[in-house]
Design a protein around this motif. Structure first.
Motif, short mmCIF file in Angstrom:
data_model
loop_
_atom_site.label_atom_id
_atom_site.label_comp_id
_atom_site.label_asym_id
_atom_site.label_seq_id
_atom_site.Cartn_x
_atom_site.Cartn_y
_atom_site.Cartn_z
N ARG A 67 -14.48 8.59 -4.57
CA ARG A 67 -14.40 7.04 -4.43
C ARG A 67 -12.89 6.46 -4.36
O ARG A 67 -12.18 6.76 -5.46
N GLY A 68 -12.52 5.49 -3.68
CA GLY A 68 -11.07 4.92 -3.83
C GLY A 68 -11.03 3.81 -4.49
O GLY A 68 -10.54 2.73 -3.96
N LEU A 69 -11.62 3.76 -5.71
CA LEU A 69 -11.29 2.72 -6.58
C LEU A 69 -11.56 3.24 -8.05
O LEU A 69 -12.05 4.31 -8.28
N PRO A 70 -10.89 2.51 -9.04
CA PRO A 70 -11.06 2.86 -10.46
C PRO A 70 -12.45 3.03 -11.09
O PRO A 70 -13.22 2.29 -10.63
N GLU A 71 -12.80 3.93 -11.48
CA GLU A 71 -14.36 4.32 -11.96
C GLU A 71 -14.40 4.36 -13.50
O GLU A 71 -13.35 5.09 -14.09
N LEU A 72 -15.46 3.76 -14.17
CA LEU A 72 -15.70 4.20 -15.48
C LEU A 72 -16.27 5.50 -16.14
O LEU A 72 -17.33 5.60 -15.51
N SER A 91 3.72 20.72 -10.75
CA SER A 91 3.20 19.34 -11.23
C SER A 91 2.22 18.86 -10.06
O SER A 91 2.75 18.67 -8.98
N THR A 92 0.64 18.98 -10.24
CA THR A 92 0.04 18.66 -9.36
C THR A 92 -0.76 17.12 -9.33
O THR A 92 -1.26 16.67 -10.67
N VAL A 93 -0.55 16.15 -8.56
CA VAL A 93 -0.84 14.91 -8.44
C VAL A 93 -2.26 14.85 -7.83
O VAL A 93 -2.43 14.89 -6.76
N PHE A 94 -3.33 14.56 -8.72
CA PHE A 94 -4.72 14.20 -8.03
C PHE A 94 -4.76 12.70 -7.81
O PHE A 94 -4.91 11.89 -8.57
N LEU A 95 -5.05 12.49 -6.27
CA LEU A 95 -5.13 11.12 -6.14
C LEU A 95 -6.66 10.87 -5.98
O LEU A 95 -7.51 11.66 -5.64
N LYS A 96 -7.11 9.62 -6.03
CA LYS A 96 -8.37 9.16 -5.57
C LYS A 96 -8.79 8.98 -4.31
O LYS A 96 -7.74 8.54 -3.49
N GLN A 97 -9.84 9.09 -4.00
CA GLN A 97 -10.51 8.68 -2.52
C GLN A 97 -10.34 10.11 -1.44
O GLN A 97 -9.26 10.66 -1.51
N CYS A 98 -11.61 10.48 -1.01
CA CYS A 98 -11.60 11.54 -0.07
C CYS A 98 -12.57 11.02 0.97
O CYS A 98 -13.64 10.37 0.65
N PRO A 99 -12.60 11.30 2.26
CA PRO A 99 -13.40 10.84 3.23
C PRO A 99 -14.65 11.86 3.40
O PRO A 99 -15.48 11.65 4.05
N LEU A 100 -14.60 13.01 2.67
CA LEU A 100 -15.65 14.01 2.92
C LEU A 100 -16.54 13.84 1.48
O LEU A 100 -15.86 13.16 0.41
N SER A 101 -17.79 14.22 1.45
CA SER A 101 -18.80 14.28 0.28
C SER A 101 -19.19 15.94 0.49
O SER A 101 -20.42 15.91 0.56
N CYS A 102 -18.43 16.69 -0.08
CA CYS A 102 -18.80 17.95 0.35
C CYS A 102 -19.94 18.45 -1.31
O CYS A 102 -19.60 17.99 -2.28
N GLU A 120 0.88 -1.24 0.04
CA GLU A 120 0.10 -0.10 0.09
C GLU A 120 0.98 1.45 0.04
O GLU A 120 0.63 2.42 -0.44
N ALA A 121 1.99 1.24 0.75
CA ALA A 121 3.00 2.28 0.69
C ALA A 121 3.67 2.65 -0.64
O ALA A 121 3.88 3.93 -0.88
N ARG A 122 3.65 1.51 -1.29
CA ARG A 122 4.60 1.74 -2.46
C ARG A 122 3.76 1.87 -3.69
O ARG A 122 4.32 2.03 -4.83
N THR A 123 2.44 1.96 -3.70
CA THR A 123 1.68 2.05 -4.94
C THR A 123 0.40 2.77 -4.57
O THR A 123 0.07 2.78 -3.25
N GLY A 124 0.02 3.70 -5.46
CA GLY A 124 -0.96 4.45 -5.13
C GLY A 124 -2.13 4.61 -6.14
O GLY A 124 -1.83 4.29 -7.36
N LEU A 125 -3.43 4.98 -5.99
CA LEU A 125 -4.19 5.21 -6.83
C LEU A 125 -4.41 6.65 -7.37
O LEU A 125 -4.92 7.71 -6.72
#
Length: 212
Positions: A47-52, A26-37, A4-9
């Motif tokens: 959501r913390g997973l790939p989405e279509l 360079s801005t890296v946008f990561l997946k997954q957020c605990p808030l739903s603003c 988990e530490a060596r790979t990210g979504l």
């Protein structure tokens, strides 16, 4: 834990950014957020997973996507309908789409591969006083990966900034902070009731981390 530490979504890498900290970044946008603003600018990052994603304007109705899907998650009636409960974001349909109307949002990336990509823009960072910003989503929703990326960037003398909503464990913050030059702390509201109403979460942990 080590994997988990060596790979990210990662959702996206935005180069030549001028709005996520000083200089050119360079801005890296990561997946997954605990808030739903309610006003979220990047809802595809929650959501913390790939989405279509289906882009109707590009679709030519050839049905190759539905044929390619190994789980039978797609139908055309009308347009492309995606069974989100069954779709795992494998990307088989997107690979077969001749019009690029289907895209997978989110890809697994290793720390070394991401850092190697970011280092390519070093000339811009050095000339402008810029660097790399981790944003999202929420970078501290992937604490091991974010810390490992920042540690590798600092080893190479590249400036770092984290854009965070503040909702994470204190331990995650303490592990990350030694490798961060700038914290962009996105505090939504001080009022506890309003915060829960508009984001779905209490701000107690957020305020504690802001004090930290």
């Amino acid at each position: 834990m080590e994997r988990e530490a060596r790979t990210g979504l990662v959702l996206n890498v935005q180069r030549l950014s001028t709005e996520d900290g000083p200089g050119i970044r360079s801005t890296v946008f990561l997946k997954q957020c605990p808030l739903s603003c309610r006003w979220c600018h990047n809802p595809e990052s929650i959501r913390g997973l790939p989405e279509l994603q289906w882009l109707a304007a590009r679709c030519i109705g050839c049905r190759s996507c539905a044929t390619a899907c190994p789980r039978g998650c797609l139908s055309l009636d009308p347009g492309v309908r995606i069974d989100r409960g069954r779709c795992e974001g494998c990307g088989a349909c997107a690979e077969e789409c001749p019009a690029n109307a289907l895209q997978v949002l989110g890809r697994r990336v290793g720390v070394e591969a991401l850092v190697a990509e970011l280092v390519k823009d070093r000339a811009y960072y050095d000339a402008s006083g810029g660097g790399v910003t981790l944003s999202g989503g929420e970078p501290l929703a992937q604490p091991g990966f974010s810390t490992a990326v920042f540690a590798a960037l600092k080893d190479r003398g590249i400036s770092t900034a984290v854009d965070t909503c503040g909702f994470a464990s204190g331990e995650a913050f303490e592990a990350l902070l030694p490798y961060v030059d700038l914290v962009l702390f996105d505090l939504k509201t001080m009022d506890p009731g309003a915060h829960r109403e508009f984001t779905g979460q209490s701000n107690e942990v957020i305020l504690r981390n802001l004090a930290l």
